[in-house]
Scaffold this active site. Structure first.
Site, PDB file in Angstrom:
ATOM      1  N   HIS A 137       0.806  -1.270  -0.087  1.00  0.00           N
ATOM      2  CA  HIS A 137       0.145   0.022  -0.016  1.00  0.00           C
ATOM      3  C   HIS A 137       0.743   1.202  -0.148  1.00  0.00           C
ATOM      4  O   HIS A 137       0.300   2.388  -0.615  1.00  0.00           O
ATOM      5  CB  HIS A 137      -0.790   0.004   1.059  1.00  0.00           C
ATOM      6  CG  HIS A 137      -2.013  -1.054   1.221  1.00  0.00           C
ATOM      7  ND1 HIS A 137      -2.962  -1.220   2.275  1.00  0.00           N
ATOM      8  CD2 HIS A 137      -2.418  -2.060   0.240  1.00  0.00           C
ATOM      9  CE1 HIS A 137      -3.787  -2.272   1.738  1.00  0.00           C
ATOM     10  NE2 HIS A 137      -3.297  -2.730   0.575  1.00  0.00           N
ATOM     11  N   PHE A 145      -1.397  -7.982   5.204  1.00  0.00           N
ATOM     12  CA  PHE A 145       0.023  -7.403   5.247  1.00  0.00           C
ATOM     13  C   PHE A 145       0.226  -6.154   4.115  1.00  0.00           C
ATOM     14  O   PHE A 145       1.221  -5.602   3.582  1.00  0.00           O
ATOM     15  CB  PHE A 145       1.030  -8.496   4.323  1.00  0.00           C
ATOM     16  CG  PHE A 145       0.816  -9.884   4.813  1.00  0.00           C
ATOM     17  CD1 PHE A 145       0.771 -10.029   6.340  1.00  0.00           C
ATOM     18  CD2 PHE A 145       0.646 -10.797   3.694  1.00  0.00           C
ATOM     19  CE1 PHE A 145       0.548 -11.444   6.689  1.00  0.00           C
ATOM     20  CE2 PHE A 145       0.756 -12.241   4.358  1.00  0.00           C
ATOM     21  CZ  PHE A 145       0.835 -12.366   5.732  1.00  0.00           C
ATOM     22  N   CYS A 146      -1.030  -5.184   4.332  1.00  0.00           N
ATOM     23  CA  CYS A 146      -0.947  -4.040   3.894  1.00  0.00           C
ATOM     24  C   CYS A 146      -0.460  -4.027   2.244  1.00  0.00           C
ATOM     25  O   CYS A 146       0.050  -3.221   1.551  1.00  0.00           O
ATOM     26  CB  CYS A 146      -0.169  -2.859   4.379  1.00  0.00           C
ATOM     27  SG  CYS A 146      -0.507  -2.414   5.926  1.00  0.00           S
ATOM     28  N   ALA A 147      -1.059  -5.184   1.772  1.00  0.00           N
ATOM     29  CA  ALA A 147      -0.964  -5.589   0.112  1.00  0.00           C
ATOM     30  C   ALA A 147      -2.202  -6.308  -0.177  1.00  0.00           C
ATOM     31  O   ALA A 147      -2.253  -7.439  -0.828  1.00  0.00           O
ATOM     32  CB  ALA A 147       0.267  -6.349  -0.181  1.00  0.00           C
TER      33      ALA A 147
END
Length: 458
Positions: A129, A375-377
């Site tokens: 992100h 995982f901020c993805a």
């Protein structure tokens, strides 16, 4: 995948000393154990060498660029010599600028703020992100997840060839995935970008701690990374690269340090002459300790020898992949295939387990710290999980229906400070949890999966 022989293992360098290596944590089943920190991809422990360097400087702390006193001059020299050390670490070109920021996220938001008018940005949906989201004020083209490095290059070339109107363009790409650890073809993507008149920024947050990064050799225009992933304390980051877009844009933050001269006009307004150096985007009193810690980490990794560090990490990667392959219920996530080169970042799911529950059991029952989630993805993890990933929700039970998909994933990550014993404990814990189940019951508290201490032990 085979593991190195014992004879070869003896030649592999020892882990670098890190803070917290001897910290013990309580187990929900009773007793204490040395904590196994296997969440380096989120934040790596600080190197002992870095901490010692910072502690040695701390008594001499003074203002930067703002004082005539001895300590102020000393701190200013330290601050600027740290900039030179980072530039050397990254192989910067003579006219590149090194701007100090708070993090990779801050660095890429800074670059987004200085884009030329009508700049078009190209970014793969596989980005973290920090490199996926800052471009919201630009014209953004999101590229589908490639399944091979060659496909990534071809996808970018097609997108760049079809862009209209032909004007300023920027490609943003990760060097190593924070989900799979896989290495991206940065040099080939840079060549494709430049062939079509675009520039490229490398998100090296996961690459720089594990692998040499050379701006000149890779021929990228900018590199961004964070100190807290490079074995330095929190709160500092770097954006390094081409000076012109940075010099031509309004300062990222307005304030002291960014300005050379400020004067009142006769009409009551204010005229400002801004710096044209990196200081233009470093308004306010700088985080001199954070900056120095990054420089200290760069020096420590360089002196330890990246070739030796990479060799040891690849030994650990091979051991983890082989160990997980021995558990049929475990599926390792990969974009480019099982044999793709990767750094010490590996994500997986376990059949029949909610990943939050599995990660909580690793921590509470074995003293092992990993991460679970997206995982901020989020787009990448959803792609890897077949589009069915969800927020963690309830902890769930380990006796889910056979074949039930995990709500998210588990990530184990490691690096220069990871001892072999932590890897072996992790693999043993995975095997035992899959075979016997958790020894404790768990519940959701404030969005986290935690041991239910009010319930009976399983």
């Amino acid at each position: 995948m085979s593991v190195s022989t014992a004879a070869v293992d003896q030649s592999i360098c020892a882990p670098l000393p890190v803070l917290g290596a001897d910290v013990t944590v309580p187990l929900v089943t009773g007793g204490d154990v040395t904590y196994a920190a296997l969440d380096y991809a989120a934040s790596a422990p600080a190197l002992q060498r870095v901490w010692d360097d910072v502690a040695a400087y701390a008594p001499y702390y003074g203002s930067v660029h703002r004082g005539a006193g001895y300590l102020s001059q000393l701190s200013t020299d330290l601050f600027e010599s740290s900039r030179a050390s980072v530039a050397e670490f990254l192989g910067c070109r003579a006219d590149d600028q090194v701007v100090f920021t708070r993090s990779t996220t801050d660095s890429l938001n800074l670059l987004a703020a200085v884009l030329p008018a009508d700049c078009q940005v190209f970014v793969f949906e596989t980005e973290h992100h920090a490199s996926l989201l800052p471009w919201r004020d630009a014209r953004v083209t999101y590229l589908d997840a490639p399944r091979t490095p060659a496909q990534a290059v071809a996808t970018l070339e097609r997108a760049l060839a079809g862009r209209a109107p032909y004007g300023p363009a920027l490609v943003c790409v990760t060097g190593a995935s924070n989900v799979t650890g896989e290495l991206w073809p940065v040099e080939e993507l840079a060549a494709a970008a430049h062939a079509h008149g675009a520039r490229i920024v490398l998100d090296a947050a996961q690459l720089a701690p594990h692998h040499p990064v050379d701006i000149t050799e890779l021929d990228v225009d900018w590199v961004a990374f964070s100190g807290h992933k490079l074995y330095a304390p929190f709160g500092s980051g770097v954006l390094a690269g081409r000076a012109d877009w940075l010099r031509d844009a309004e300062p990222y933050l307005a304030g002291g340090g960014a300005s050379r001269k400020v004067a009142r006009r006769t009409d009551g307004g204010v005229d400002v002459e801004w710096h044209t150096t990196a200081a233009r985007h470093e308004a306010g009193s700088p985080n001199v300790i954070g900056v120095y810690s990054i420089a200290a980490a760069c020096k420590a990794l360089t002196e330890a020898g990246f070739d030796r560090l990479v060799e040891r990490e690849q030994h650990l990667v091979a051991r983890v992949l082989e160990g997980l392959a021995e558990v049929p219920e475990v599926r390792v996530l990969s974009l480019f295939g099982d044999e793709a080169p990767r750094v010490g970042v590996i994500s997986f799911v376990v059949e029949g387990w909610n990943s939050s529950h599995f990660a909580a059991a690793l921590s509470a029952e074995y003293g092992i710290g990993v991460r679970d989630g997206l995982f901020c993805a989020h787009p990448l993890v959803r792609t890897l999980l077949g589009g069915e990933a969800q927020d963690p929700g309830e902890c769930g039970a380990p006796d889910a229906e056979p074949g039930e998909r995990s709500l998210n994933a588990i990530r184990v990550s490691f690096g220069a400070g990871t001892p072999d014993e932590h890897i072996e404990r992790f693999l043993g814990a995975v095997r035992e949890l899959v075979r016997t189940g958790a020894r404790w019951t768990y519940r959701t508290e404030d969005g986290r999966c935690v041991p239910d201490r009010g319930a009976a032990q399983v």
